[in-house]
Design a protein around this motif. Structure first.
Motif, PDB file in Angstrom:
ATOM      1  N   GLN A 116       0.810  -1.224   0.000  1.00 16.83           N
ATOM      2  CA  GLN A 116       0.000   0.000   0.000  1.00 16.83           C
ATOM      3  C   GLN A 116       0.840   1.270   0.000  1.00 16.83           C
ATOM      4  O   GLN A 116       0.327   2.349  -0.306  1.00 16.83           O
ATOM      5  N   SER A 117       2.115   1.167   0.310  1.00 13.66           N
ATOM      6  CA  SER A 117       2.972   2.354   0.291  1.00 13.66           C
ATOM      7  C   SER A 117       3.488   2.666  -1.111  1.00 13.66           C
ATOM      8  O   SER A 117       4.105   3.708  -1.336  1.00 13.66           O
ATOM      9  N   VAL A 118       3.234   1.758  -2.062  1.00 14.43           N
ATOM     10  CA  VAL A 118       3.694   1.952  -3.440  1.00 14.43           C
ATOM     11  C   VAL A 118       2.519   2.429  -4.287  1.00 14.43           C
ATOM     12  O   VAL A 118       1.470   1.786  -4.327  1.00 14.43           O
ATOM     13  N   ARG A 119       2.703   3.547  -4.960  1.00 16.06           N
ATOM     14  CA  ARG A 119       1.628   4.089  -5.793  1.00 16.06           C
ATOM     15  C   ARG A 119       1.432   3.238  -7.046  1.00 16.06           C
ATOM     16  O   ARG A 119       2.356   2.581  -7.520  1.00 16.06           O
ATOM     17  N   ALA A 120       0.229   3.256  -7.581  1.00 15.34           N
ATOM     18  CA  ALA A 120      -0.084   2.475  -8.781  1.00 15.34           C
ATOM     19  C   ALA A 120       0.524   3.106 -10.027  1.00 15.34           C
ATOM     20  O   ALA A 120       0.879   2.406 -10.975  1.00 15.34           O
ATOM     21  N   GLY A 121       0.640   4.422 -10.037  1.00 18.19           N
ATOM     22  CA  GLY A 121       1.199   5.124 -11.195  1.00 18.19           C
ATOM     23  C   GLY A 121       2.711   5.084 -11.201  1.00 18.19           C
ATOM     24  O   GLY A 121       3.364   4.544 -10.296  1.00 18.19           O
ATOM     25  N   SER A 122       3.266   5.681 -12.227  1.00 15.39           N
ATOM     26  CA  SER A 122       4.723   5.715 -12.371  1.00 15.39           C
ATOM     27  C   SER A 122       5.365   6.426 -11.187  1.00 15.39           C
ATOM     28  O   SER A 122       4.847   7.412 -10.675  1.00 15.39           O
ATOM     29  N   LEU A 123       6.511   5.901 -10.776  1.00 16.41           N
ATOM     30  CA  LEU A 123       7.269   6.522  -9.696  1.00 16.41           C
ATOM     31  C   LEU A 123       8.013   7.746 -10.218  1.00 16.41           C
ATOM     32  O   LEU A 123       8.240   8.705  -9.489  1.00 16.41           O
ATOM     33  N   SER A 124       8.410   7.694 -11.487  1.00 13.08           N
ATOM     34  CA  SER A 124       9.058   8.846 -12.117  1.00 13.08           C
ATOM     35  C   SER A 124       8.878   8.761 -13.624  1.00 13.08           C
ATOM     36  O   SER A 124       8.671   7.680 -14.178  1.00 13.08           O
ATOM     37  N   LEU A 125       8.935   9.908 -14.248  1.00 10.40           N
ATOM     38  CA  LEU A 125       8.844  10.015 -15.704  1.00 10.40           C
ATOM     39  C   LEU A 125      10.107  10.710 -16.206  1.00 10.40           C
ATOM     40  O   LEU A 125      10.632  11.590 -15.548  1.00 10.40           O
ATOM     41  N   ARG A 126      10.561  10.303 -17.384  1.00 14.61           N
ATOM     42  CA  ARG A 126      11.703  10.972 -18.006  1.00 14.61           C
ATOM     43  C   ARG A 126      11.312  11.313 -19.432  1.00 14.61           C
ATOM     44  O   ARG A 126      10.749  10.482 -20.143  1.00 14.61           O
ATOM     45  N   THR A 127      11.603  12.539 -19.812  1.00 14.60           N
ATOM     46  CA  THR A 127      11.363  13.003 -21.176  1.00 14.60           C
ATOM     47  C   THR A 127      12.690  13.473 -21.744  1.00 14.60           C
ATOM     48  O   THR A 127      13.374  14.277 -21.120  1.00 14.60           O
ATOM     49  N   ARG A 128      13.031  12.943 -22.905  1.00 14.67           N
ATOM     50  CA  ARG A 128      14.261  13.347 -23.595  1.00 14.67           C
ATOM     51  C   ARG A 128      13.873  13.968 -24.925  1.00 14.67           C
ATOM     52  O   ARG A 128      13.126  13.360 -25.697  1.00 14.67           O
ATOM     53  N   VAL A 129      14.368  15.164 -25.176  1.00 16.63           N
ATOM     54  CA  VAL A 129      14.033  15.899 -26.388  1.00 16.63           C
ATOM     55  C   VAL A 129      15.289  16.110 -27.211  1.00 16.63           C
ATOM     56  O   VAL A 129      16.307  16.557 -26.697  1.00 16.63           O
ATOM     57  N   LYS A 130      15.191  15.797 -28.492  1.00 22.11           N
ATOM     58  CA  LYS A 130      16.246  16.120 -29.453  1.00 22.11           C
ATOM     59  C   LYS A 130      15.616  17.114 -30.421  1.00 22.11           C
ATOM     60  O   LYS A 130      14.596  16.815 -31.038  1.00 22.11           O
ATOM     61  N   ILE A 131      16.232  18.299 -30.526  1.00 16.52           N
ATOM     62  CA  ILE A 131      15.644  19.378 -31.303  1.00 16.52           C
ATOM     63  C   ILE A 131      16.733  20.111 -32.071  1.00 16.52           C
ATOM     64  O   ILE A 131      17.854  20.243 -31.592  1.00 16.52           O
ATOM     65  N   GLY A 132      16.403  20.567 -33.249  1.00 17.91           N
ATOM     66  CA  GLY A 132      17.342  21.344 -34.042  1.00 17.91           C
ATOM     67  C   GLY A 132      16.619  22.241 -35.019  1.00 17.91           C
ATOM     68  O   GLY A 132      15.550  21.895 -35.520  1.00 17.91           O
ATOM     69  N   LYS A 139      20.139  28.474 -26.885  1.00 20.04           N
ATOM     70  CA  LYS A 139      19.361  29.156 -25.844  1.00 20.04           C
ATOM     71  C   LYS A 139      17.894  29.262 -26.257  1.00 20.04           C
ATOM     72  O   LYS A 139      16.991  28.950 -25.468  1.00 20.04           O
ATOM     73  N   ILE A 140      17.621  29.663 -27.484  1.00 22.33           N
ATOM     74  CA  ILE A 140      16.237  29.793 -27.965  1.00 22.33           C
ATOM     75  C   ILE A 140      15.560  28.418 -28.014  1.00 22.33           C
ATOM     76  O   ILE A 140      14.402  28.269 -27.611  1.00 22.33           O
ATOM     77  N   LEU A 141      16.284  27.412 -28.482  1.00 18.66           N
ATOM     78  CA  LEU A 141      15.701  26.062 -28.544  1.00 18.66           C
ATOM     79  C   LEU A 141      15.378  25.552 -27.144  1.00 18.66           C
ATOM     80  O   LEU A 141      14.323  24.942 -26.929  1.00 18.66           O
ATOM     81  N   TRP A 142      16.270  25.795 -26.178  1.00 14.55           N
ATOM     82  CA  TRP A 142      15.995  25.419 -24.787  1.00 14.55           C
ATOM     83  C   TRP A 142      14.753  26.132 -24.279  1.00 14.55           C
ATOM     84  O   TRP A 142      13.904  25.537 -23.609  1.00 14.55           O
ATOM     85  N   GLU A 143      14.623  27.419 -24.593  1.00 15.37           N
ATOM     86  CA  GLU A 143      13.453  28.188 -24.147  1.00 15.37           C
ATOM     87  C   GLU A 143      12.170  27.642 -24.762  1.00 15.37           C
ATOM     88  O   GLU A 143      11.132  27.584 -24.090  1.00 15.37           O
TER      89      GLU A 143
END
Length: 171
Positions: A116-132, A139-143
């Protein structure tokens, strides 16, 4: 669609909503999920859109379709990618490359109610973006990415706490 077309569309919507803030609030159309057999489920929208899910064979499913968790991560990746493309177009920037990858850390004890101490949903999410984009600074792409992910509806639902209600009808 061209960047100019998207830019004009986005700017039109923004201008309209600034003038008519009461029109910004809406209720999304319902989606109905029906079990087709075993753990295979079909979700259908009002306009006939549909998606099928199934669970892996290891837990009793047929493994014939993506799991709901997979679709959740796909929704996050595609919503973030769409929001990044929208923000870039809003600024008049044509992207040469955009790839968004999401993954999660999950503990299946939550899914099965083992701990019961463990949530049913994800414990963590990771998003990786490749942009050009040619001629556009890092700096603008990061923004663009930061702004877009902050304003991505699916990311907000996944990462934030969305008030929710549950209604049950016993048939």
């Amino acid at each position: 669609m061209s960047v100019e077309h998207i830019q004009n569309s986005v700017n039109g919507v923004i201008a309209f909503l600034k003038e008519n803030p009461k029109d910004a609030l809406s209720t999304s159309p319902p989606i109905t999920a029906v079990m087709e057999g075993g753990l295979r489920c079909r979700a259908t929208g009002d306009n006939g859109q549909s998606v099928v899910t199934d669970m892996p064979q290891a837990i009793g499913g047929g493994g014939t379709a993506p799991s709901p968790g997979w679709l959740s991560r796909a929704a996050l990746a595609s919503c973030d990618a769409t929001r990044i493309a929208l923000r870039a177009a809003e600024l008049g920037i044509s992207l040469d490359m955009l790839e968004v990858i999401t993954d999660s850390v999950d503990d299946d004890r939550g899914l099965f109610g083992i701990d019961q101490s463990v949530r049913a949903g994800s414990l963590s999410l990771r998003t990786r973006v490749k942009i050009g984009a040619a001629g556009v600074s890092e700096k603008i792409l990061w923004e663009i990415v930061d702004y877009a992910v902050t304003h991505s509806p699916v990311a907000d639902s996944c990462r934030g706490e969305t008030p929710s209600t549950l209604e049950v009808t016993i048939a």
